[in-house]
Design a protein around this motif. Structure first.
Motif, mmCIF file in Angstrom:
data_model
loop_
_atom_site.group_PDB
_atom_site.id
_atom_site.type_symbol
_atom_site.label_atom_id
_atom_site.label_comp_id
_atom_site.label_asym_id
_atom_site.label_seq_id
_atom_site.Cartn_x
_atom_site.Cartn_y
_atom_site.Cartn_z
ATOM 1 N N UNK A 23 0.837 -1.200 0.000
ATOM 2 C CA UNK A 23 0.000 0.000 0.000
ATOM 3 C C UNK A 23 0.869 1.245 0.000
ATOM 4 N N UNK A 24 1.980 1.148 0.711
ATOM 5 C CA UNK A 24 2.924 2.250 0.811
ATOM 6 C C UNK A 24 4.320 1.654 0.699
ATOM 7 N N UNK A 25 5.190 2.213 -0.152
ATOM 8 C CA UNK A 25 6.550 1.676 -0.279
ATOM 9 C C UNK A 25 7.282 1.663 1.065
ATOM 10 N N UNK A 80 4.115 -0.723 8.145
ATOM 11 C CA UNK A 80 2.779 -0.393 8.619
ATOM 12 C C UNK A 80 1.875 -1.611 8.672
ATOM 13 N N UNK A 81 0.874 -1.525 9.517
ATOM 14 C CA UNK A 81 -0.027 -2.660 9.716
ATOM 15 C C UNK A 81 -0.780 -3.045 8.453
ATOM 16 N N UNK A 82 -1.191 -2.074 7.646
ATOM 17 C CA UNK A 82 -1.909 -2.413 6.411
ATOM 18 C C UNK A 82 -1.018 -3.189 5.450
ATOM 19 N N UNK A 83 0.250 -2.818 5.361
ATOM 20 C CA UNK A 83 1.177 -3.585 4.531
ATOM 21 C C UNK A 83 1.372 -4.984 5.103
ATOM 22 N N UNK A 84 1.478 -5.081 6.430
ATOM 23 C CA UNK A 84 1.663 -6.379 7.066
ATOM 24 C C UNK A 84 0.457 -7.282 6.808
#
Length: 100
Positions: A23-25, A80-84
């Motif tokens: 979602x984010x690099x 970040x949690x969303x990437x995880x």
């Protein structure tokens, strides 16, 4: 009859694993990446992650994701949690044989 779950646009399932678009690099070893490749785990991977975790499920998961993505645990700890959560979803897709 089970309902097919659509594959998210950020997940590419390959013959050998999955490619997760983040979602984010993130920065790994000084390099900014926006995708991580995760290979399919082997029985050896599962056993090694379990042995190193000493009964701690969170440590086991982190060990396993680190091994499958070739990303150090400290780098995974800092994402970040969303990437995880995307990595977790990628893992569950790569171990299922449900012919999505």
């Amino acid at each position: 009859m089970s309902k097919k779950v659509p594959v998210p646009s950020w997940l590419n399932i390959t013959e050998d694993g999955v490619i997760v678009t983040l979602r984010k690099p993130i920065v790994i070893d000084g390099v900014t990446v926006d995708k991580l490749t995760m290979r399919e785990p082997t029985v050896r991977d599962i056993r090694a992650a379990s042995a190193m975790a000493n009964g701690d499920d969170e440590v086991r998961e982190l060990n396993l994701l680190s091994s499958l993505t070739q990303v150090g645990q400290s780098a995974l700890d800092s994402i970040g949690l969303r990437n995880y959560k995307r990595l977790q979803e990628g893992y569950f897709r790569v171990v299922e044989d449900d012919e999505l």
